[in-house]
Enzyme design. Structure first.
Site, short mmCIF file in Angstrom:
data_model
loop_
_atom_site.label_atom_id
_atom_site.label_comp_id
_atom_site.label_asym_id
_atom_site.label_seq_id
_atom_site.Cartn_x
_atom_site.Cartn_y
_atom_site.Cartn_z
N SER A 35 1.40 4.88 2.58
CA SER A 35 0.44 5.40 2.55
C SER A 35 -0.09 6.76 3.84
CB SER A 35 -0.66 4.93 2.05
OG SER A 35 -0.53 4.24 0.82
N LYS A 47 1.20 -1.02 -0.11
CA LYS A 47 -0.01 -0.06 0.01
C LYS A 47 1.04 1.30 -0.32
CE LYS A 47 -4.00 -1.60 -0.13
NZ LYS A 47 -4.77 -1.24 -1.63
#
EC number: 3.4.21.-
Length: 708
Positions: free
Chosen positions: A278, A92
């Site tokens: 992120s 991610k």
């Protein structure tokens, strides 16, 4: 909110300072030369007293991605294929800065994937079977994903019998594909030059790794074709006479000189990008570091250390040598948005079976906003036999983003969102058409759209309230960025007051999509449990046309900004909802711009503006298919469809206006394929553009970056 202003800058390697870990960026390197360059950068940044850096060493790129995920490193530069991998679970990661190529006068955040061959070799792109091939690395954009996606029809790949790499190994006589498992696919490593365990390594320990390595594989005569990017030949052969010994293979099975890459390339690819976590990714600190590095060590800066440069015999250490600098990537842009639908589709084509690819192309994925739309969409999907399937997002902007990523195909939008979608590259496909008194004899599908009237509605009993006395009152809006509920009234107010301080004009409001802590959300109610207050979807009780009118009807607000049909649809017994069933049309009035008031029956002479009809939008490459499927679906489930009302109706909702407006007679053809500006009209586009000078949105900010 200010419009996004891109900042051009250069970049280099990183350094070491452990005293203040929160102010330190740990850069990941994949070779000894990269690690040494990183330490040179570290030492120079330390002398500047700028953000400190630490150099982390790993064996290959995927280990760097894991290290960042595990918070053992903070940043690394990746090519598009690895940006895709890094964005998947469990990593991610997201791109935070893009390399810039081209020239200072014409910078670009993309490059061209090309197939380079020696001049005089007698074959074309469709004649590569049995040749020797040179690749930058498995899973990399120019060296693998793009060319293999293009060559897939020639591979005779039977998905159930072998992995894709096996089909490639049979297609080429021999190859060098660094990063491949050489035990499983020895033919794909046969041409590689590394010694012992370094043969086919996923790092510069394999001499044919990367752009320059793949080109050297061709230069040395090991391979017949090298899959690289357009600048590779120029970087390795600065003399034109030397470059003239090579050519490009074109998609139309011709050849072109290496400097004709804009006309002869396999694909346009997003540039390499710096990626970070992120969450808690030190994004601001990374950007601060890059900014300082550009200022001191960027392109055309004097000194022994060059951010975009490598020692003799080395190429592209940490960053591409040809990069001019970096552009900060807006926070809304994740890896999928950065890569775009076309690139992602190419990746899917490499990962899915032929049947899966065909099924994906045949269906239409509709994007539903919120749980109530999701419920209706699932009913539609079931009745359509899965010809239509559903994706869901919590906001309209998020649905537009799903279409941009190729995770959804279409949705119907109001004019304000059509403007946003158009700025992001989507196109109108079909328009929602209402019944017409002017052209009642014409087929609805072919009838021109007439627009609808945006109005300001108040209670008749509130006698002193006019357009000129709205300041300080309480207001009800469909949602921020929607046409009748926001863009038109707030645009008019901004023009009159000369102020962008929308939260100061009304004392309190419900404008779903605004800052939940602001006065613009003070009147919103959320769902039945009081949750999701001011969200721009059906969870908010006062969202949309019906919600804004309910906000007025329940005496929460003094004025509701809606369309003229909204009053008619919710009064005089037209609605069975408890809150609306006893409402009388005569108890409401319209505010006219001249300061007068009129009954709701006189909207033609008392409205704020004529607004463009809602319309379905999609990616241009999917527009024809979306139109074909929707026209067939409305023949089944439209107002006069053979399965409505018995099974399902597209233009009816349990609440109000789910997926489409309930007063839609049909989805009408637009005549050609108009742009969003042509569909909305010059006056409306200009008005919205002026309003956006007051405030933009994260999605518009992202699209300004993606479409530059």
């Amino acid at each position: 909110m200010k419009l996004f202003v891109p900042a051009l800058l250069s970049l280099g390697a990183l350094g070491l300072c452990l005293a203040a870990p929160r102010k330190n960026v740990r850069w990941c390197t994949i070779s000894q030369p990269e690690w040494l360059k990183c330490h040179r950068w570290q030492w120079r940044m330390k002398k500047l007293g700028a953000p400190s850096i630490t150099c982390v060493r790993r064996a290959f790129v995927l280990e760097c991605i894991r290290a960042i995920t595990e918070k053992k490193a903070d940043a690394v530069t990746l090519d598009g294929g690895m940006v895709f991998e890094a964005g998947l679970d469990p990593y991610k990661l997201r791109p935070v800065a893009a390399e810039i190529y081209g020239t200072k006068e014409s910078p670009q955040t993309h490059y061209y994937a090309v197939a380079v061959v020696k001049k005089g070799s007698n074959f074309q792109l469709d004649q590569l079977q049995g040749r020797n091939s040179c690749h930058t690395g498995l899973g990399r954009s120019a060296g693998w994903n793009i060319p293999m996606g293009i060559l897939r029809p020639y591979l005779s790949w039977t998905e159930s019998l072998e992995p894709f790499q096996g089909a490639v190994a049979k297609f080429f006589s021999a190859s060098c594909v660094p990063c491949v498992d050489r035990q499983a696919y020895p033919n794909l490593c046969q041409l590689c030059k590394g010694e012992g365990e370094n043969q086919c390594a996923c790092s510069p320990r394999e001499p044919y790794f990367g752009y320059s390595g793949a080109f050297k594989c061709l230069q040395d005569g090991a391979g017949d074709v090298a899959f690289v990017k357009e600048t590779t030949v120029f970087e390795n052969l600065p003399e034109k006479a030397d470059r003239d010994q090579y050519e490009l293979l074109c998609l139309n099975n011709t050849r072109a000189p290496v400097d004709a890459f804009k006309e002869c390339h396999l694909a346009q690819v997003p540039s390499h990008a710096v990626v970070a976590r992120s969450v808690d990714g030190k994004e601001d600190l990374i950007w601060k570091l890059l900014s300082k590095a550009q200022e001191k060590f960027g392109k055309n800066k004097s000194g022994s250390f060059q951010l975009f440069g490598s020692p003799p015999g080395q190429r592209d250490l940490l960053f591409k040598d040809c990069a001019l600098g970096f552009l900060r990537i807006p926070s809304k842009v994740d890896s999928a948005l950065y890569l775009g639908s076309r690139y992602l589709t190419a990746l899917k084509n490499l990962r899915e079976t032929a049947e899966e690819v065909q099924a994906r192309r045949a269906r239409v994925v509709w994007c539903a906003v919120g749980p109530e739309e999701q419920k209706k969409c699932q009913q539609w999907s079931q009745q359509s036999g899965q010809i239509v399937t559903c994706a869901t997002a919590s906001t309209t902007d998020d649905c537009i983003a799903l279409v941009l990523k190729g995770e959804a195909d279409a949705l119907s939008l109001d004019g304000g969102y059509i403007y946003t979608a158009g700025k992001c590259g989507l196109v109108p496909v079909l328009a929602e058409n209402r019944k017409s008194s002017k052209h009642s004899s014409l087929d609805c599908v072919l009838r021109p759209t007439e627009g609808y009237l945006a109005v300001a509605v108040v209670k008749k009993a509130n006698e002193g309230l006019t357009w000129n006395s709205l300041k300080g009152k309480k207001s009800c809006h469909t949602a921020v960025d929607r046409t009748a509920g926001w863009n038109i009234p707030m645009g008019l107010i901004a023009n009159q007051t000369g102020s962008c301080a929308f939260d100061e004009f009304f004392s309190q409001s419900c404008a779903p999509g605004a800052d939940p802590k602001s006065r613009l959300c003070a009147l919103c109610a959320g769902d039945d449990q009081g949750l999701d207050k001011c969200v721009p979807n059906s969870k908010e009780k006062y969202y949309g046309y019906t919600g804004a009118f309910r906000c007025l009807a329940e005496d929460v607000g003094d004025v509701a900004f809606v369309k003229n049909d909204t009053v008619w649809e919710n009064t005089n017994g037209e609605s069975t909802a408890d809150w609306a069933k006893n409402l009388n049309r005569e108890d409401f009035r319209l505010l006219c711009l001249d300061g007068t008031r009129k009954p709701v029956t006189e909207a033609q002479s008392c409205h704020l503006a004529v607004a463009p009809n809602h319309a379905v939008v999609s990616l241009s490459e999917r527009a024809a298919h979306v139109e074909q499927v929707l026209l067939h679906q409305q023949a089944l489930f439209g107002e006069n469809g053979k399965n409505c009302p018995d099974k399902f109706c597209l233009f009816k909702s349990e609440t109000k206006n789910l997926l489409f407006n309930d007063n839609t007679e049909c989805l009408a053809k637009l005549g050609g394929r108009p742009t969003y500006e042509e569909y909305l009209g010059t006056e409306y586009v200009t008005a919205i553009a002026n309003l956006k000078k007051c405030s933009t949105s994260p999605l518009l900010e992202a699209c300004a970056f993606l479409t530059r």
